[in-house]
Design an enzyme around this catalytic site. Structure first.
Site, PDB file in Angstrom:
ATOM      1  CG  ASP A   2      16.715 -19.366 -90.583  1.00 25.97           C
ATOM      2  OD1 ASP A   2      16.344 -18.381 -91.324  1.00 25.97           O
ATOM      3  OD2 ASP A   2      16.588 -20.440 -90.988  1.00 25.97           O
ATOM      4  CB  ILE A   3      17.764 -15.455 -94.693  1.00 27.13           C
ATOM      5  CG1 ILE A   3      17.931 -14.133 -95.325  1.00 27.13           C
ATOM      6  CG2 ILE A   3      16.918 -15.570 -94.627  1.00 27.13           C
ATOM      7  CD1 ILE A   3      19.443 -13.709 -95.612  1.00 27.13           C
TER       8      ILE A   3
ATOM      9  CD  GLU B  82       9.782 -19.487 -94.783  1.00 25.53           C
ATOM     10  OE1 GLU B  82      11.072 -19.586 -95.604  1.00 25.53           O
ATOM     11  OE2 GLU B  82       9.799 -19.903 -93.930  1.00 25.53           O
TER      12      GLU B  82
ATOM     13  CG  HIS C  72      15.402 -27.025 -94.495  1.00 24.48           C
ATOM     14  ND1 HIS C  72      14.491 -27.449 -95.122  1.00 24.48           N
ATOM     15  CD2 HIS C  72      14.924 -26.339 -93.649  1.00 24.48           C
ATOM     16  CE1 HIS C  72      13.487 -26.364 -94.649  1.00 24.48           C
ATOM     17  NE2 HIS C  72      14.311 -25.808 -93.743  1.00 24.48           N
TER      18      HIS C  72
ATOM     19  CG  HIS D 181      15.251 -24.966 -89.072  1.00 23.44           C
ATOM     20  ND1 HIS D 181      15.327 -23.872 -89.225  1.00 23.44           N
ATOM     21  CD2 HIS D 181      14.858 -25.746 -89.008  1.00 23.44           C
ATOM     22  CE1 HIS D 181      14.552 -23.253 -89.496  1.00 23.44           C
ATOM     23  NE2 HIS D 181      14.360 -25.222 -90.252  1.00 23.44           N
TER      24      HIS D 181
HETATM   25  P1  AMP Z   1      10.833 -24.668 -92.616  1.00 26.00           P
HETATM   26  O1  AMP Z   1      10.893 -24.968 -93.831  1.00 26.00           O
HETATM   27  O2  AMP Z   1       9.764 -24.011 -91.505  1.00 26.00           O
HETATM   28  O3  AMP Z   1      12.249 -25.779 -91.806  1.00 26.00           O
HETATM   29  O4  AMP Z   1      11.729 -23.584 -92.543  1.00 26.00           O
HETATM   30  C1  AMP Z   1      12.690 -22.327 -94.020  1.00 26.00           C
HETATM   31  C2  AMP Z   1      13.707 -21.753 -93.000  1.00 26.00           C
HETATM   32  O5  AMP Z   1      14.355 -21.143 -94.239  1.00 26.00           O
HETATM   33  C3  AMP Z   1      13.252 -20.020 -92.543  1.00 26.00           C
HETATM   34  O6  AMP Z   1      14.077 -20.027 -90.762  1.00 26.00           O
HETATM   35  C4  AMP Z   1      13.481 -19.282 -93.349  1.00 26.00           C
HETATM   36  O7  AMP Z   1      14.013 -18.409 -92.889  1.00 26.00           O
HETATM   37  C5  AMP Z   1      14.641 -20.108 -93.763  1.00 26.00           C
HETATM   38  N1  AMP Z   1      15.224 -19.512 -95.311  1.00 26.00           N
HETATM   39  C6  AMP Z   1      14.605 -19.775 -96.348  1.00 26.00           C
HETATM   40  N2  AMP Z   1      15.188 -18.873 -97.212  1.00 26.00           N
HETATM   41  C7  AMP Z   1      16.259 -18.977 -97.640  1.00 26.00           C
HETATM   42  C8  AMP Z   1      17.393 -18.071 -98.004  1.00 26.00           C
HETATM   43  N3  AMP Z   1      17.322 -17.439 -98.666  1.00 26.00           N
HETATM   44  N4  AMP Z   1      18.078 -18.102 -96.939  1.00 26.00           N
HETATM   45  C9  AMP Z   1      18.981 -18.361 -95.799  1.00 26.00           C
HETATM   46  N5  AMP Z   1      17.275 -19.292 -95.646  1.00 26.00           N
HETATM   47  C10 AMP Z   1      16.673 -19.271 -96.453  1.00 26.00           C
END
Ligand code: AMP
Length: 145
Positions: free
Chosen positions: A44-45, A103, A108, A110
């Site tokens: 995760d970025i 988001e 996915h 975590h």
């Molecule tokens: P959520 O959809 O609420 O589970 O959050 C999406 C997660 O994806 C967040 O923690 C972001 O930091 C992560 N994220 C979004 N874009 C990227 C990316 N390009 N590379 C890695 N992680 C990402």
């Protein structure tokens, strides 16, 4: 005319690859941890902790519980392998398994190294790791088969 344009825009939007599909396809860079025919894991970025990893199915589905039983079950088995590596490398007590999906509309999981409940508070400030730090933890977590 206007309605037609709106419909076209909607269709285009629905057909656009998610950011995670673009990562899987190598169109957007990531810190890759593991991959097999059906699943992909990368850092995760905006991590809550060093080693915070996302596990995604290659099939693009927004809501995790809309995945087929087979894909969902396989995703958890794949995540188990990644979590074992995270636990070994970070020496955390447990690896938390969290599903938000608020988001990014691509299912996915975590995986977050955890020593106490406070480590999994998504409201707290995220770590700001340097590229070198991301690369270092990637090299320790990476599963190459
Ligand atoms: P959520 O959809 O609420 O589970 O959050 C999406 C997660 O994806 C967040 O923690 C972001 O930091 C992560 N994220 C979004 N874009 C990227 C990316 N390009 N590379 C890695 N992680 C990402």
């Amino acid at each position: 005319m206007c309605a037609k344009n709106t419909k076209l825009k909607l269709l285009t939007f629905r057909n656009m690859a998610s950011i995670f599909t673009r990562i899987i396809n190598g169109e957007i860079p990531c810190y890759k941890i593991a991959e097999d025919d059906n699943y992909f894991a990368f850092l995760d970025i905006n991590p809550l902790a060093k080693g915070h990893t996302l596990v995604v199915p290659k099939i693009e589905e927004d809501y995790i519980f809309d995945l087929s039983d087979e894909t969902l079950a396989g995703m958890m088995v794949f995540a188990k392998k990644v979590a074992a590596r995270i636990k070994e490398v970070t020496a955390c007590k447990r690896v938390a398994v969290v599903v938000l999906g608020m988001e990014v509309p691509h299912a996915h999981i975590h995986l977050i190294p955890m020593n106490s409940e406070a480590d999994v508070d998504f409201k707290k400030a995220k770590l700001e790791l340097t590229k070198e730090e991301f690369l270092e933890i990637t090299s320790r977590l990476q599963i190459v088969e």
